[in-house]
Design a protein around this motif. Structure first.
Motif, PDB file in Angstrom:
ATOM      1  N   GLN A 138      -3.010   6.162  -5.153  1.00 39.47           N
ATOM      2  CA  GLN A 138      -2.612   4.755  -5.160  1.00 39.47           C
ATOM      3  C   GLN A 138      -2.383   4.318  -6.597  1.00 39.47           C
ATOM      4  N   GLU A 172       4.381   6.806  -0.375  1.00 35.55           N
ATOM      5  CA  GLU A 172       5.543   6.576   0.483  1.00 35.55           C
ATOM      6  C   GLU A 172       6.298   5.290   0.146  1.00 35.55           C
ATOM      7  N   ASP A 173       5.732   4.472  -0.756  1.00 38.68           N
ATOM      8  CA  ASP A 173       6.383   3.220  -1.146  1.00 38.68           C
ATOM      9  C   ASP A 173       7.376   3.414  -2.287  1.00 38.68           C
ATOM     10  N   VAL A 174       7.421   4.600  -2.894  1.00 38.04           N
ATOM     11  CA  VAL A 174       8.167   4.793  -4.142  1.00 38.04           C
ATOM     12  C   VAL A 174       9.274   5.827  -3.961  1.00 38.04           C
ATOM     13  N   ARG A 175      10.416   5.505  -4.504  1.00 36.89           N
ATOM     14  CA  ARG A 175      11.496   6.473  -4.650  1.00 36.89           C
ATOM     15  C   ARG A 175      11.809   6.547  -6.138  1.00 36.89           C
ATOM     16  N   ARG A 193      -7.122   4.184   5.485  1.00 37.91           N
ATOM     17  CA  ARG A 193      -6.536   5.525   5.494  1.00 37.91           C
ATOM     18  C   ARG A 193      -7.627   6.595   5.592  1.00 37.91           C
ATOM     19  N   ASP A 245      -6.979  -1.028   2.096  1.00 39.65           N
ATOM     20  CA  ASP A 245      -5.952  -0.062   2.489  1.00 39.65           C
ATOM     21  C   ASP A 245      -6.465   1.365   2.329  1.00 39.65           C
ATOM     22  N   PRO A 295       6.261  10.414  -6.623  1.00 40.96           N
ATOM     23  CA  PRO A 295       5.570  10.733  -5.377  1.00 40.96           C
ATOM     24  C   PRO A 295       5.851  12.152  -4.909  1.00 40.96           C
ATOM     25  N   THR A 327      -1.952  -1.367  -4.921  1.00 43.81           N
ATOM     26  CA  THR A 327      -1.327  -1.500  -3.593  1.00 43.81           C
ATOM     27  C   THR A 327      -0.285  -0.434  -3.293  1.00 43.81           C
ATOM     28  N   ILE A 328       0.223   0.260  -4.302  1.00 39.82           N
ATOM     29  CA  ILE A 328       1.398   1.115  -4.128  1.00 39.82           C
ATOM     30  C   ILE A 328       0.984   2.519  -3.714  1.00 39.82           C
ATOM     31  N   ARG A 329       1.516   2.976  -2.563  1.00 36.64           N
ATOM     32  CA  ARG A 329       1.224   4.301  -2.027  1.00 36.64           C
ATOM     33  C   ARG A 329       2.409   5.229  -2.293  1.00 36.64           C
TER      34      ARG A 329
END
Length: 372
Positions: free
Chosen positions: A78, A86-89, A156, A152, A57, A82-84
């Motif tokens: 995306q 900000e959802d990932v590190r 946005r 989603d 990200p 579903t994964i944005r």
């Protein structure tokens, strides 16, 4: 001049110099719409040299985010449905499912759409909302309807468009069904690939109106086409060229192959046309109209390289191998796939193998074909 304004100005200038922006009207729209406002959640960046491809990200405000927004590149927004960002590190290995298309392609398509003020436009695939904002700027809010499949992603985009100050009709739903509520349209533009042009788009476009879409076959070749809708409910038009690639509309993604059939059975003969013709993108595009539901893979069977076509729905397959320049094909199922490919490519070759820009795609409610 602020840093975002400077980067924005540099991008528009580079697109103009490269010929991606050809008209004053669309250059003015590009100058009015800052791309970074439609990427406020960040984006995913491909990890160099990763195999399989992994993504990391790039969040708003981080190093590389603002400059990345103003590169002429498609930016994944995306992953896995579903994964944005900000959802990932760290990194993620899943497949992208939504992106902000590179600005040069967005603007090229908008110019190819030939939309003028006063026309009603339906956009299939709102995505980040960037192209929607460009349409609203060039036309007006009341002239633009945009539909997005993913809720989603749609939400946005809705927020970004409202923050920018435009309010087109935004719909969440299956873009392949169009949107009858605002029909008929003068123009329909799709920012996703389609396996076949939906009959609903033909029905919702007024006679003389146009549909701009990327036809993407399951053999892995896609082209931009501009179709004019006729009074009899059919449409036809030229292949514009450029070998564009968009993510397929989710309902048009090919079925999983599942357990492969027994490829040792079937009827075998010497192939008139060898399987290596499918290495050529233009040839694949033509061949896809003969076997629209076939997928291609390569296997090593008993120590030899096999090219395989499989039509899951029709339970048909063909496998080809090269033995010192002599190609052999083995086929099974109700549809002889390679027979169909050879017949279709044979007619193309008899016509002199014309370039794709000399071809016309014809669409009816029952299917589509390519003519030259």
């Amino acid at each position: 001049m602020s840093v975002p304004d400077q980067l924005h100005h540099q991008l528009v200038d580079s697109l103009t110099a490269a010929g991606a922006l050809r008209t004053k009207a669309w250059k003015a729209a590009a100058e009015a719409v800052p791309r970074h406002q439609f990427l406020s959640g960040g984006f995913f960046q491909r990890v160099p040299d990763s195999s399989p491809t992994s993504w990391r990200p790039v969040l708003e405000g981080s190093v590389g985010w603002l400059s990345g927004c103003y590169t002429d590149e498609s930016l994944v927004t995306q992953i896995a449905g579903t994964i944005r960002p900000e959802d990932v590190r760290g990194e993620i290995l899943r497949e992208p499912t939504s992106s902000s298309t590179l600005p040069s392609l967005v603007l090229r398509m908008l110019e190819d759409l030939q939309a003028e003020p006063g026309m009603k436009v339906l956009e299939i695939g709102t995505g980040s909302g960037y192209s929607t904002a460009l349409l609203c700027t060039r036309l007006d809010d009341d002239s633009v309807t945009s539909i997005e499949y993913d809720q989603d992603v749609a939400e946005r985009a809705h927020r970004a468009l409202a923050m920018f100050g435009v309010h087109p009709t935004l719909v969440t739903g299956d873009g392949l069904l169009g949107y009858a509520g605002d029909a008929p349209y003068d123009r329909i533009i799709a920012t996703c690939g389609v396996h076949t042009v939906p009959a609903e788009w033909l029905e919702q476009t007024r006679p003389g109106g146009q549909i701009l879409a990327t036809v993407s076959g399951w053999l892995g070749s896609s082209e931009l086409v501009r179709l004019t809708v006729h009074g009899d409910g059919t449409a036809s038009g030229p292949v514009l060229g450029g070998s564009l690639h968009f993510m397929l509309a989710r309902p048009h993604v090919p079925p999983t192959l599942g357990l492969l059939p027994d490829l040792s059975v079937g009827q075998e003969r010497e192939a008139v046309i060898g399987g290596d013709v499918l290495d050529d993108r233009a040839t694949r595009f033509v061949a896809q109209f003969a076997v629209p539901d076939a997928q291609q893979l390569r296997l090593n069977l008993d120590g030899r390289d096999e090219r395989v076509l499989i039509d899951v729905e029709r339970k048909s397959w063909a496998t080809l191998h090269d033995d010192k320049g002599r190609w052999t094909v083995r086929q099974s199922g109700p549809v002889a796939l390679w027979d169909a490919v050879e017949e279709h490519l044979g007619r193309w070759r008899t016509a002199g193998t014309p370039g794709l820009k000399e071809a016309t795609v014809r669409v009816t409610p029952g299917g589509q074909s390519i003519l030259w």
